[in-house]
Design a protein around this motif. Structure first.
Motif, PDB file in Angstrom:
ATOM      1  N   MET A 190       0.863  -1.257   0.154  1.00  0.00           N
ATOM      2  CA  MET A 190       0.071   0.059  -0.041  1.00  0.00           C
ATOM      3  C   MET A 190       1.016   1.109   0.067  1.00  0.00           C
ATOM      4  N   TRP A 191       0.515   2.331  -0.693  1.00  0.00           N
ATOM      5  CA  TRP A 191       1.160   3.348  -0.971  1.00  0.00           C
ATOM      6  C   TRP A 191       0.467   4.654   0.099  1.00  0.00           C
ATOM      7  N   HIS A 192       1.419   5.118   0.804  1.00  0.00           N
ATOM      8  CA  HIS A 192       0.912   6.054   1.909  1.00  0.00           C
ATOM      9  C   HIS A 192       1.463   7.619   1.472  1.00  0.00           C
ATOM     10  N   VAL A 193       0.457   8.259   1.645  1.00  0.00           N
ATOM     11  CA  VAL A 193       1.034   9.802   1.088  1.00  0.00           C
ATOM     12  C   VAL A 193       0.893  10.764   2.406  1.00  0.00           C
ATOM     13  N   PHE A 194       1.613  11.571   2.770  1.00  0.00           N
ATOM     14  CA  PHE A 194       1.758  12.340   3.906  1.00  0.00           C
ATOM     15  C   PHE A 194       1.440  13.812   3.757  1.00  0.00           C
ATOM     16  N   ARG A 195       2.188  14.489   2.620  1.00  0.00           N
ATOM     17  CA  ARG A 195       2.155  15.814   2.757  1.00  0.00           C
ATOM     18  C   ARG A 195       1.078  16.449   2.414  1.00  0.00           C
ATOM     19  N   HIS A 196       0.574  17.783   2.694  1.00  0.00           N
ATOM     20  CA  HIS A 196      -0.597  18.248   2.600  1.00  0.00           C
ATOM     21  C   HIS A 196      -0.840  18.366   1.009  1.00  0.00           C
ATOM     22  N   ASP A 197      -0.001  18.964   0.120  1.00  0.00           N
ATOM     23  CA  ASP A 197      -0.309  19.219  -1.113  1.00  0.00           C
ATOM     24  C   ASP A 197      -0.476  17.982  -1.767  1.00  0.00           C
ATOM     25  N   ASP A 198       0.105  17.114  -1.600  1.00  0.00           N
ATOM     26  CA  ASP A 198      -0.018  15.608  -2.334  1.00  0.00           C
ATOM     27  C   ASP A 198      -1.256  14.880  -1.899  1.00  0.00           C
ATOM     28  N   VAL A 199      -1.496  14.859  -0.538  1.00  0.00           N
ATOM     29  CA  VAL A 199      -3.104  14.298   0.083  1.00  0.00           C
ATOM     30  C   VAL A 199      -3.984  15.082  -0.782  1.00  0.00           C
ATOM     31  N   GLU A 200      -3.948  16.534  -0.784  1.00  0.00           N
ATOM     32  CA  GLU A 200      -5.104  17.060  -1.571  1.00  0.00           C
ATOM     33  C   GLU A 200      -5.050  16.862  -2.988  1.00  0.00           C
ATOM     34  N   ALA A 201      -4.111  16.625  -3.560  1.00  0.00           N
ATOM     35  CA  ALA A 201      -3.971  16.286  -5.015  1.00  0.00           C
ATOM     36  C   ALA A 201      -4.612  14.832  -5.365  1.00  0.00           C
ATOM     37  N   VAL A 202      -4.323  13.940  -4.455  1.00  0.00           N
ATOM     38  CA  VAL A 202      -5.065  12.638  -4.496  1.00  0.00           C
ATOM     39  C   VAL A 202      -6.504  12.604  -4.180  1.00  0.00           C
ATOM     40  N   LEU A 203      -6.732  13.476  -3.337  1.00  0.00           N
ATOM     41  CA  LEU A 203      -8.245  13.696  -2.893  1.00  0.00           C
ATOM     42  C   LEU A 203      -9.304  13.970  -4.164  1.00  0.00           C
ATOM     43  N   ARG A 204      -8.560  14.973  -4.710  1.00  0.00           N
ATOM     44  CA  ARG A 204      -9.310  15.886  -5.920  1.00  0.00           C
ATOM     45  C   ARG A 204      -9.139  15.223  -7.119  1.00  0.00           C
ATOM     46  N   ASP A 205      -8.665  14.155  -7.351  1.00  0.00           N
ATOM     47  CA  ASP A 205      -8.456  13.431  -8.634  1.00  0.00           C
ATOM     48  C   ASP A 205      -9.083  12.239  -8.647  1.00  0.00           C
ATOM     49  N   PRO A 206     -10.296  11.923  -8.499  1.00  0.00           N
ATOM     50  CA  PRO A 206     -10.999  10.646  -8.370  1.00  0.00           C
ATOM     51  C   PRO A 206     -11.033   9.824  -9.817  1.00  0.00           C
ATOM     52  N   ALA A 207     -10.732  10.480 -10.741  1.00  0.00           N
ATOM     53  CA  ALA A 207     -10.422   9.706 -12.290  1.00  0.00           C
ATOM     54  C   ALA A 207      -9.131   8.907 -12.048  1.00  0.00           C
ATOM     55  N   THR A 208      -8.289   9.480 -11.330  1.00  0.00           N
ATOM     56  CA  THR A 208      -7.116   8.452 -11.184  1.00  0.00           C
ATOM     57  C   THR A 208      -7.256   7.584  -9.900  1.00  0.00           C
ATOM     58  N   PHE A 209      -7.462   8.227  -8.718  1.00  0.00           N
ATOM     59  CA  PHE A 209      -7.590   7.524  -7.198  1.00  0.00           C
ATOM     60  C   PHE A 209      -9.005   7.114  -7.019  1.00  0.00           C
ATOM     61  N   SER A 210      -9.567   6.351  -7.392  1.00  0.00           N
ATOM     62  CA  SER A 210     -10.993   5.696  -7.380  1.00  0.00           C
ATOM     63  C   SER A 210     -10.960   5.459  -5.647  1.00  0.00           C
ATOM     64  N   SER A 211     -12.420   5.864  -5.293  1.00  0.00           N
ATOM     65  CA  SER A 211     -12.678   5.334  -3.915  1.00  0.00           C
ATOM     66  C   SER A 211     -13.264   3.942  -3.880  1.00  0.00           C
ATOM     67  N   ASP A 212     -13.402   3.379  -5.015  1.00  0.00           N
ATOM     68  CA  ASP A 212     -13.944   1.963  -5.294  1.00  0.00           C
ATOM     69  C   ASP A 212     -12.486   0.981  -5.045  1.00  0.00           C
ATOM     70  N   THR A 213     -12.397   0.697  -3.736  1.00  0.00           N
ATOM     71  CA  THR A 213     -11.363  -0.007  -3.437  1.00  0.00           C
ATOM     72  C   THR A 213     -11.728  -1.556  -3.605  1.00  0.00           C
ATOM     73  N   ALA A 214     -13.099  -1.955  -3.562  1.00  0.00           N
ATOM     74  CA  ALA A 214     -13.569  -3.300  -3.663  1.00  0.00           C
ATOM     75  C   ALA A 214     -12.701  -4.379  -4.168  1.00  0.00           C
ATOM     76  N   ARG A 215     -12.227  -3.813  -5.646  1.00  0.00           N
ATOM     77  CA  ARG A 215     -11.564  -5.028  -6.197  1.00  0.00           C
ATOM     78  C   ARG A 215     -10.064  -5.220  -5.650  1.00  0.00           C
ATOM     79  N   LEU A 216      -9.567  -4.340  -4.959  1.00  0.00           N
ATOM     80  CA  LEU A 216      -8.450  -4.566  -4.509  1.00  0.00           C
ATOM     81  C   LEU A 216      -8.317  -5.112  -2.832  1.00  0.00           C
ATOM     82  N   VAL A 217      -9.471  -4.748  -2.183  1.00  0.00           N
ATOM     83  CA  VAL A 217      -9.688  -5.002  -0.992  1.00  0.00           C
ATOM     84  C   VAL A 217     -10.713  -5.928  -0.431  1.00  0.00           C
ATOM     85  N   PRO A 218     -10.605  -7.438  -0.341  1.00  0.00           N
ATOM     86  CA  PRO A 218     -11.648  -8.066   0.066  1.00  0.00           C
ATOM     87  C   PRO A 218     -12.737  -7.846   1.154  1.00  0.00           C
ATOM     88  N   ALA A 219     -12.010  -6.843   1.982  1.00  0.00           N
ATOM     89  CA  ALA A 219     -13.223  -6.434   3.318  1.00  0.00           C
ATOM     90  C   ALA A 219     -14.059  -5.449   2.951  1.00  0.00           C
TER      91      ALA A 219
END
Length: 354
Positions: free
Chosen positions: A36-65
């Motif tokens: 798993m890739w952890h992101v810690f800096r404010h600007d990087d975290v914000e960039a991940v959160l505002r780009d759902p086309a790249t960083f999907s919230s649908d993690t079910a295909r990767l996380v059985p739980a």
């Protein structure tokens, strides 16, 4: 710091914050032992959160739980003056409000705490462990069945409540099915109540650590909304969120492949000195706004219940500061903290001054 290390749990807040500071400085984007890739800096975290086309919230295909929930998804206190803030206010307030909105029976409220405790007690190590799916499904089966029954009942006989609206409202020719409406209702109840519960406990803890703040809030209740934002920044209830990459992408100069789990750390972003001056200091007049405070997320997946949590927090703190000259944490009593994932206490014994 090596790839075999794992984050400290939220039960040791000081250790977790120190670890996050180190990771921001030395490993701003880091791959753990589970891939798993952890992101810690404010600007990087914000960039991940505002780009759902790249960083999907649908993690079910990767996380059985994640599969079981993939679709839809203090007014009177008598003496003695020692009480548990969580039991007396922080838990019942949001549960009462959300249950009333959904139209759930008052007698069922003890069930909700049992369910929440069971889910948030689960310890997840490797998210790709195939045993996780069945474990989570078993833990959630009673909850899902409860909400499915409620949705089916409202579809047959709608009432003036949110569940009825969810199962009868048509948008662009489509109505939610029972499973989608049940999962949405369950998320609203469980995630919605835990956010406000933890927020109120964290607010009292933070004010107790900063002498004079309580008096300022009593003198000027207009400062309370800003105080809530600062508490959310300092002690973000959910310390991280999960995303799944749709394509290969670079974050903070690090290449992350497609189909990888990414964990943007909200707590770390909110403590980033690049985004907040003296980030470990509580500043009642910091004046946070916009995307600077990321406790509720950012972008299209900004927390749906954020306005309700802020309203509940403001009303509760107005009542508390108006009623009591002070509330001090009783440090003679050991309390249980939430484990990994949530920053807060399950109990909070306090002493009030009238």
């Amino acid at each position: 710091m090596t790839a075999t290390d794992l984050p400290p749990t939220a039960e040791d807040e000081a250790a977790l914050l120190a670890w996050l500071a180190t990771m921001r400085d030395e490993h701003p984007v880091w791959r753990d032992r589970y891939g798993m890739w952890h992101v810690f800096r404010h600007d990087d975290v914000e960039a991940v959160l505002r780009d759902p086309a790249t960083f999907s919230s649908d993690t079910a295909r990767l996380v059985p739980a994640a599969a079981p929930v993939r679709r839809g998804m203090l007014t009177q206190i008598d003496p003695p003056e020692h009480f548990d803030l969580v039991d007396a206010l922080a838990f019942p307030l949001p549960v009462i409000v959300i249950a009333e909105l959904l139209g759930l029976p008052a007698d069922d409220r003890p069930l909700f705490r049992t369910w929440a405790d069971g889910l948030f007690n689960m310890q997840v190590g490797d998210p790709s462990d195939p045993e996780l799916g069945p474990q989570v499904a078993a833990a959630m089966s009673e909850i899902i069945d409860y909400f499915l029954r409620a949705c089916r009942a409202r579809r047959a006989e709608p009432r003036d409540d949110l569940i009825s609206a969810l199962v009868t409202t048509e948008v662009e020719g489509r109505v939610l099915d029972d499973e989608e409406a049940a999962n949405f209702s369950m998320l609203l109840l469980l995630a919605g109540h835990i956010t406000t519960t933890v927020l109120l406990g964290n607010a009292v803890r933070t004010f107790d650590e900063n002498p004079g703040v309580w008096d300022e809030l009593r003198a000027d209740p207009a400062l309370i909304p800003g105080a809530i934002e600062e508490v959310l920044r300092l002690r973000s209830p959910f310390v991280q969120v999960g995303r799944a990459t749709v394509r290969a992408v670079e974050v903070g100069g690090v290449e992350i492949p497609a189909d990888a789990l990414v964990l943007p750390w909200l707590l770390s972003a909110n403590r980033d000195p690049a985004a907040h001056r003296e980030p470990d200091r509580f500043d009642l007049r910091r004046g946070l706004g916009g995307g600077a405070q990321l406790a509720f997320g950012h972008g299209v997946h900004f927390c749906l219940g954020a306005p309700l949590a802020r309203l509940e927090g403001r009303v509760a703190l107005e009542e508390l500061t108006g009623r009591f000259r002070g509330i001090a944490v009783d440090r003679s009593v050991a309390v249980r903290h939430f484990p990994r994932g949530i920053l807060g206490t399950r109990e909070l014994p306090v002493v009030v001054a009238r």
